[in-house]
Design a protein around this motif. Structure first.
Motif, PDB file in Angstrom:
ATOM      1  N   PRO A 724      -2.183 -34.720  -4.980  1.00 37.64           N
ATOM      2  CA  PRO A 724      -2.806 -34.377  -6.265  1.00 37.64           C
ATOM      3  C   PRO A 724      -2.765 -32.893  -6.606  1.00 37.64           C
ATOM      4  O   PRO A 724      -2.869 -32.530  -7.788  1.00 37.64           O
ATOM      5  CB  PRO A 724      -4.255 -34.865  -6.093  1.00 37.64           C
ATOM      6  CG  PRO A 724      -4.175 -35.950  -5.084  1.00 37.64           C
ATOM      7  CD  PRO A 724      -3.115 -35.495  -4.125  1.00 37.64           C
ATOM      8  N   SER A 725      -2.630 -32.035  -5.613  1.00 38.49           N
ATOM      9  CA  SER A 725      -2.617 -30.595  -5.891  1.00 38.49           C
ATOM     10  C   SER A 725      -1.506 -30.230  -6.867  1.00 38.49           C
ATOM     11  O   SER A 725      -1.695 -29.406  -7.771  1.00 38.49           O
ATOM     12  CB  SER A 725      -2.446 -29.807  -4.589  1.00 38.49           C
ATOM     13  OG  SER A 725      -3.561 -29.974  -3.742  1.00 38.49           O
ATOM     14  N   LEU A 726      -0.331 -30.831  -6.707  1.00 36.85           N
ATOM     15  CA  LEU A 726       0.796 -30.503  -7.580  1.00 36.85           C
ATOM     16  C   LEU A 726       0.454 -30.765  -9.041  1.00 36.85           C
ATOM     17  O   LEU A 726       0.706 -29.925  -9.916  1.00 36.85           O
ATOM     18  CB  LEU A 726       2.016 -31.327  -7.166  1.00 36.85           C
ATOM     19  CG  LEU A 726       3.229 -31.236  -8.100  1.00 36.85           C
ATOM     20  CD1 LEU A 726       3.756 -29.812  -8.173  1.00 36.85           C
ATOM     21  CD2 LEU A 726       4.324 -32.197  -7.649  1.00 36.85           C
ATOM     22  N   PHE A 727      -0.134 -31.906  -9.323  1.00 37.48           N
ATOM     23  CA  PHE A 727      -0.403 -32.272 -10.710  1.00 37.48           C
ATOM     24  C   PHE A 727      -1.567 -31.460 -11.283  1.00 37.48           C
ATOM     25  O   PHE A 727      -1.571 -31.099 -12.464  1.00 37.48           O
ATOM     26  CB  PHE A 727      -0.660 -33.772 -10.787  1.00 37.48           C
ATOM     27  CG  PHE A 727       0.418 -34.558 -10.096  1.00 37.48           C
ATOM     28  CD1 PHE A 727       1.701 -34.597 -10.609  1.00 37.48           C
ATOM     29  CD2 PHE A 727       0.170 -35.200  -8.888  1.00 37.48           C
ATOM     30  CE1 PHE A 727       2.709 -35.288  -9.952  1.00 37.48           C
ATOM     31  CE2 PHE A 727       1.167 -35.894  -8.228  1.00 37.48           C
ATOM     32  CZ  PHE A 727       2.450 -35.938  -8.761  1.00 37.48           C
ATOM     33  N   ALA A 728      -2.537 -31.161 -10.422  1.00 38.36           N
ATOM     34  CA  ALA A 728      -3.627 -30.287 -10.858  1.00 38.36           C
ATOM     35  C   ALA A 728      -3.106 -28.892 -11.193  1.00 38.36           C
ATOM     36  O   ALA A 728      -3.546 -28.261 -12.158  1.00 38.36           O
ATOM     37  CB  ALA A 728      -4.698 -30.209  -9.772  1.00 38.36           C
ATOM     38  N   LEU A 729      -2.152 -28.412 -10.418  1.00 39.92           N
ATOM     39  CA  LEU A 729      -1.613 -27.077 -10.650  1.00 39.92           C
ATOM     40  C   LEU A 729      -0.837 -27.008 -11.951  1.00 39.92           C
ATOM     41  O   LEU A 729      -0.909 -26.010 -12.679  1.00 39.92           O
ATOM     42  CB  LEU A 729      -0.713 -26.669  -9.476  1.00 39.92           C
ATOM     43  CG  LEU A 729      -1.454 -26.372  -8.164  1.00 39.92           C
ATOM     44  CD1 LEU A 729      -0.474 -26.206  -7.020  1.00 39.92           C
ATOM     45  CD2 LEU A 729      -2.313 -25.125  -8.307  1.00 39.92           C
ATOM     46  N   THR A 730      -0.092 -28.038 -12.281  1.00 38.40           N
ATOM     47  CA  THR A 730       0.687 -27.996 -13.525  1.00 38.40           C
ATOM     48  C   THR A 730      -0.233 -27.938 -14.744  1.00 38.40           C
ATOM     49  O   THR A 730       0.000 -27.145 -15.663  1.00 38.40           O
ATOM     50  CB  THR A 730       1.620 -29.216 -13.633  1.00 38.40           C
ATOM     51  OG1 THR A 730       0.854 -30.424 -13.598  1.00 38.40           O
ATOM     52  CG2 THR A 730       2.636 -29.223 -12.503  1.00 38.40           C
ATOM     53  N   VAL A 731      -1.296 -28.756 -14.768  1.00 38.25           N
ATOM     54  CA  VAL A 731      -2.188 -28.713 -15.929  1.00 38.25           C
ATOM     55  C   VAL A 731      -3.050 -27.453 -15.915  1.00 38.25           C
ATOM     56  O   VAL A 731      -3.419 -26.924 -16.971  1.00 38.25           O
ATOM     57  CB  VAL A 731      -3.078 -29.977 -16.008  1.00 38.25           C
ATOM     58  CG1 VAL A 731      -2.245 -31.201 -16.346  1.00 38.25           C
ATOM     59  CG2 VAL A 731      -3.875 -30.206 -14.747  1.00 38.25           C
ATOM     60  N   ALA A 732      -3.361 -26.947 -14.716  1.00 37.50           N
ATOM     61  CA  ALA A 732      -4.147 -25.716 -14.636  1.00 37.50           C
ATOM     62  C   ALA A 732      -3.362 -24.536 -15.206  1.00 37.50           C
ATOM     63  O   ALA A 732      -3.909 -23.699 -15.938  1.00 37.50           O
ATOM     64  CB  ALA A 732      -4.552 -25.439 -13.190  1.00 37.50           C
TER      65      ALA A 732
END
Length: 1053
Positions: A724-732
């Motif tokens: 999940p970190s990858l997807f959180a980073l893109t929207v962040a």
């Protein structure tokens, strides 16, 4: 949906008014865990009851053929819903607790399964179908046109209008259930400017029985087809309906009921799939198609060996419309069968399928007509015409089989490298289908002039039609002691605290959160290559598309483009090189999800391809590893161990990967506050702390500015620990740049391409045994396919190394573990965390040794089981070792020996069908390998009305963690569970949390909750002593008035 009434789970019941009996029974019977599939389960059962208020168990199981559940398992779901069936009885049978007095502290059936515990189901209380739709069919007779800037959708209501439309738009796609075209548009990026729905044409919906057979309208759904054919099978002589029987048998395994309710017979024919289940049957039956067009009028086409002439191509002209299909009756000496082999029996596409028909002459069983059709053996459904030509006129006897197989083998031979692979297996399947057909005809043919050829009894299992009894099961638990206080919930079989919300659709998951003001959607641009240099990334066309706001890539990262679970070796956005297919290159942000996804596909990426490493074998050959030295575990003297062995076993075993398939795909919403670089993220993750850390690192802000919240997960299984970190980073990054809320929610295909899976493993082993079967030495090299980055692969390997001996005492051990670096998405945590792969490799050499030593496998396993006080390879002494007792109990309670004897008898009597049984021990270690991760915190707030708000480090993903924590708090505080509430898991309530993983969350968080609650109890003690007859609320208010803190933390390590 025009002219239709739609009912959802929210409409039939809710927690604020009343639950529908379907919702209530599912919730009470433990049929909902993560809850993501629960509304679908509820509505499948509700639909069944609306159509059949008292269904059978067979009806019940058919109703759920299209429903998926990943975490609960289907037993408790069927347990809940079987209470609606006519056969319902307690699954404990004669041992039902209502038939005998059950003493305390014994094993008993779960109470909710008693029918009296449920609200009765009354069909008369169901909502009435809208009268305006019941009394007026005008909406069904109205032609419709819907248009957008990309697609025009027509729904004509007369055949003349349909013919005119097809003449005007010959390339238009005709749809009924949209089960094929919808997938092509979604997954294959196909664009069809004109779509014509043919669901309301009377001629295409008609069903007519004729002297030759039954005429089925082209738009007839497969469900209706099944009902029509079943009626004919029930009423016509057996010899006339053999084609219908074969079609009905094939429809048993064709998709799920939900798909059959909308998919049509015409769709199967016109889609012309090379692995269609129905087309081989229709070809061999020589069905007749009636088609029409504006230019040529009506004509008839016989489905023969010329009908499918190429991949997805038929003799039907582009401007022609299929009106109906004539499925003929069979004759007295005509025999017909259909076959299908898939990876699994139900709801799966075929590897190979076939339809076979033969007409034998009366008296001498000479082949008069023969048709052999196959799917999966060619780019299109194919008829084995050369084989048929060689067999016509031959006698149907045992001498026919070798020649037929030889002819088929030559005609249908698949070359190496054919699409779909498994060439040898598919070739063998085509031959085995013919052999089954031969045996079936031999058993059914009744020649009057000569005796029937005898089929050996041991061969008859090859012709049997698969059937199984209705599923059944039972759940048992140990009852609490009689003296336990009624308010104490520990040990009681209680439903999930959110089960009713999940059953009513009220439970909120990430993508259910209502959009924020000016919220944007993000779609990812991902690599289509496994390994390549990035030459250019051109988003100019995407930026011009409607609704598109921005495109971001590595140049938009404020601080650090690298992240990782252990070391930072993964990129948020690829820079100069992509190392796996699915690696994120950039992202498109738009006003809606559809606009973002469409624009992401318009981004042009140019590559210079490099040679990829994809397999463990390739990595070994290339010396491609993620760590410079293997992980090594040694104990004892391996050389002496092998020297003292009488038998040495060597070999190699590979274990494939596995998709997590959590039903809720990855999703995240990033919401910037607009000041002090603060941002809140709502995400589907097992590890909110990791996302807080990664986002802070990437944005270059302190962790105290980032809050990560997780309400619940729709399944995790390890796949939501680090990914999940990858997807959180893109929207962040997008939210930080645009200062607007940004949301991502992956489609299933995106999720599966981008994320890792269970690690594929290979083990090369050498094992020494004494001649009596005792293990003396074990040497194993373990290799994992870890993907392009480390992620958690070293930790997964550590657990695999620690489980290499399973449950067996081995005095001399050497294990080496290698994490192979390949060009796959980085593989990650998955239930079992490396242990299942290692255990399978272990049991492989145990099985091999049993055959070599001529010792039964179960005896070999039993004699090598760990005993009290023995040391593991990592020098851990086993105390309170119950392996031996567990083994004895399982063997006894399962009646293993008698069942094994029965199986041996069955197998000796059946040449083709076999049964098996095994008993295998498992030793599995819980908790994190790294000691510092085994910690947890808790926070408790007590309010003056007596209600309690509880927070802890764990994440609820269906395992009932919140339920258990509330039970723990309830016991310590001595208050009802209804007084305690957990809202979410959040980094701003309990900091520095470890991941919810390693089978330790209940233990760690439970102890932290106990400590927090005990602090509150201790603070309340003086007020309890002053007012012993008071209530919980009295004591809480007294403490508040005395300025005593009613908030406390707990910590456990």
């Amino acid at each position: 949906m025009h002219g239709l009434a739609v009912t959802t789970t929210e409409a039939i019941g809710d927690t604020k008014t009343r639950l529908h009996p379907v919702q209530e029974r599912l919730a009470k019977s433990h049929g909902s865990q993560c809850g993501f599939c629960t509304p679908g389960m509820v509505m499948s059962m509700y639909t069944l009851l609306r159509n059949n208020p008292c269904p059978s168990m067979t009806d019940l199981e058919h109703a759920f053929e299209g429903n998926l559940c990943r975490c609960t398992g289907y037993r408790p779901i069927l347990d809940a819903f079987q209470s609606f069936t006519k056969e319902f009885q307690c699954p404990m049978g004669e041992n039902c607790c209502q038939n005998q007095k059950v003493p305390q502290n014994t094993i008993s059936e779960v109470p909710p399964m008693e029918g009296s515990a449920f609200v009765p189901y009354d069909p008369s209380q169901e909502p009435i179908f809208p009268s305006e739709l019941q009394l007026n069919d005008q909406l069904d007779k109205t032609s419709l046109v819907f248009s957008s800037d990309r697609v025009t959708w027509y729904r004509p209501t007369s055949l003349d209008d349909l013919v005119t439309l097809k003449a005007t738009y010959p390339d238009a796609r005709l749809v009924i259930g949209n089960t094929e075209v919808g997938l092509e548009m979604k997954l294959k990026n196909q664009h069809y400017p004109v779509i014509i729905a043919v669901t309301n044409i009377p001629e295409l919906l008609s069903v007519e029985r004729t002297l030759a057979g039954v005429q089925i309208g082209a738009s007839t759904t497969l469900t209706t087809l099944k009902e029509v054919l079943q009626e004919l099978v029930n009423t016509e002589p057996e010899h006339k309906t053999r084609v219908y029987v074969a079609i009905l048998e094939m429809l048993r395994w064709f998709a799920g009921k939900q798909i059959r309710n909308v998919a049509s017979i015409a769709g199967n024919i016109m889609t012309a799939s090379p692995i269609s289940d129905l087309n081989p049957l229709l070809l061999s039956a020589q069905c007749q198609l009636t088609v029409t067009s504006k230019e040529r009028g009506q004509r008839t086409i016989v489905m023969d060996d010329q009908f499918f002439y190429g991949y997805r191509k038929t003799l039907v002209k582009p401007d022609e419309i299929l009106i109906s299909v004539l499925i003929p009756f069979t004759r007295q000496n005509e025999f017909f069968c259909g076959y299908k082999q898939a990876h699994r029996r139900e709801d799966d596409i075929a590897i190979v399928n076939a339809g076979m028909r033969v007409v034998l002459t009366e008296g001498d069983n000479v082949i008069e007509e023969l048709a052999l059709s196959f799917g999966g053996m060619s780019p299109h459904t194919v008829m084995a015409t050369a084989t048929v030509k060689g067999l016509l006129g031959r006698k149907w006897d045992d001498d026919l089989v070798p020649e037929a197989c030889d002819l088929l083998g030559k005609e249908l031979a698949l070359p190496p490298g054919v699409p779909g692979g498994m060439e040898s297996y598919r070739n063998t399947l085509s031959l085995s289908f013919f052999f089954k057909f031969y045996l079936t005809v031999q058993m059914k043919s009744n020649s009057k002039s000569q005796p029937k050829t005898t089929v050996p009894s041991s061969y008859k299992s090859a012709t049997s039609v698969y059937a199984r009894a209705s599923s059944h099961g039972s759940q048992v638990f140990q009852e609490v002691e009689g003296h336990q206080h009624q308010i104490d919930p520990i040990g009681r079989a209680l439903p999930h605290v959110a089960a009713t919300q999940q059953a009513t659709g009220e439970a909120i998951y990430v993508d259910d959160i209502r959009p924020y003001a000016r919220e944007l959607s993000l779609a990812l641009v991902i690599s289509s290559k496994a390994h390549a240099k990035l030459i250019s990334v051109d988003a100019s066309r995407a930026l011009q598309m409607p609704g598109v706001v921005d495109f971001i890539d590595h140049k938009d990262i404020p601080a650090n483009n690298y992240f990782g679970a252990v070391i930072q070796d993964q990129t948020v956005f690829a820079v100069d090189e992509v190392k796996c297919q699915g690696q994120v290159i950039g992202a498109v942000i738009a006003e809606t999800r559809t606009q973002a996804q469409r624009a992401a596909k318009a981004v042009v990426v140019k590559y210079e391809e490099l040679t990829p490493i994809l397999t463990i074998q390739q990595a070994i050959e290339a010396g491609s590893f993620l760590e410079s030295e293997p992980m090594t575990l040694k104990r004892g003297d391996i050389a002496a161990g092998f020297k003292g062995s009488d038998v040495i076993i060597e070999g190699e075993q590979s274990v494939g990967g596995q998709e997590h398939f959590y039903l809720e795909t990855h999703g995240c919403i990033a919401v910037p506050t607009g000041e002090d670089s603060e941002m809140t993220l709502f995400t589907s993750t097992q590890h909110p702390g990791a996302i807080q850390d990664a986002v802070a690192n990437t944005l270059g802000v302190p962790k105290n500015r980032i809050v990560c919240k997780t309400k619940r997960l729709g399944g995790g299984f390890g796949g939501k620990e680090t990914d999940p970190s990858l997807f959180a980073l893109t929207v962040a990054v997008a939210a930080n740049k645009l200062q607007r809320a940004v949301r991502i929610a992956l489609d299933r295909d995106e999720d599966m391409v981008i994320t890792g899976s269970r690690h594929p493993y290979m083990g090369r082993y050498k094992v020494g045994f004494t001649k009596t079967g005792l293990i003396q030495a074990l040497e194993v090299d373990l290799y994992s396919n870890s993907g392009y980055a480390l992620d958690l692969s070293s930790a997964v390997m550590a657990r695999a190394v620690f489980h290499v001996e399973n449950s067996y005492h081995i005095p001399n051990v050497v294990v080496r573990g290698y994490c192979c670096k390949t060009n796959l998405p980085s593989n990650t945590a998955f239930r079992g965390f490396g242990a299942p792969q290692s255990l399978l490799i272990c049991e492989t050499w145990m099985e091999q040794a049993a055959h070599k030593l001529n010792i039964p496998c179960d005896k070999l396993r039993e004699m090598n089981l760990y005993k009290e006080g023995e040391l593991t390879p990592y020098n851990h002494p086993l105390t309170d070792c119950t392996l031996g007792r567990c083994w004895e109990d399982v063997v006894k309670q399962s009646n293993y020996e008698q069942r094994q004897n029965d199986i041996n008898v069955f197998n000796s009597e059946n040449r083709w069908m076999k049964r098996g049984i095994a008993v295998i021990p498992v030793k599995f270690g819980i908790a994190f390998t790294l000691a510092f991760l085994n910690q947890a915190g808790a926070l408790i707030h007590v309010y003056t009305d007596g209600s309690v708000l509880l927070a802890h480090c764990g994440v609820e993903m269906g395992q009932g963690l919140h339920t258990k924590m509330i039970q723990v708090a309830s016991r310590v505080l001595k208050i009802p569970m209804s007084c305690i509430h957990i809202t979410e898991s959040s980094t701003d309530t309990v900091p520095n949390a470890s991941a919810t993983a390693a089978s330790a969350s209940s233990d760690l968080n439970g102890m932290a909750v106990i400590q927090a609650c005990e602090t509150i109890v201790k603070r309340l003690e003086p007020f309890v002593q002053k007012n012993p007859s008071g209530s919980w609320v009295d004591w809480v208010n007294a403490a508040y008035m005395d300025r005593v803190s009613l908030s406390a933390t707990g910590f456990y390590r």
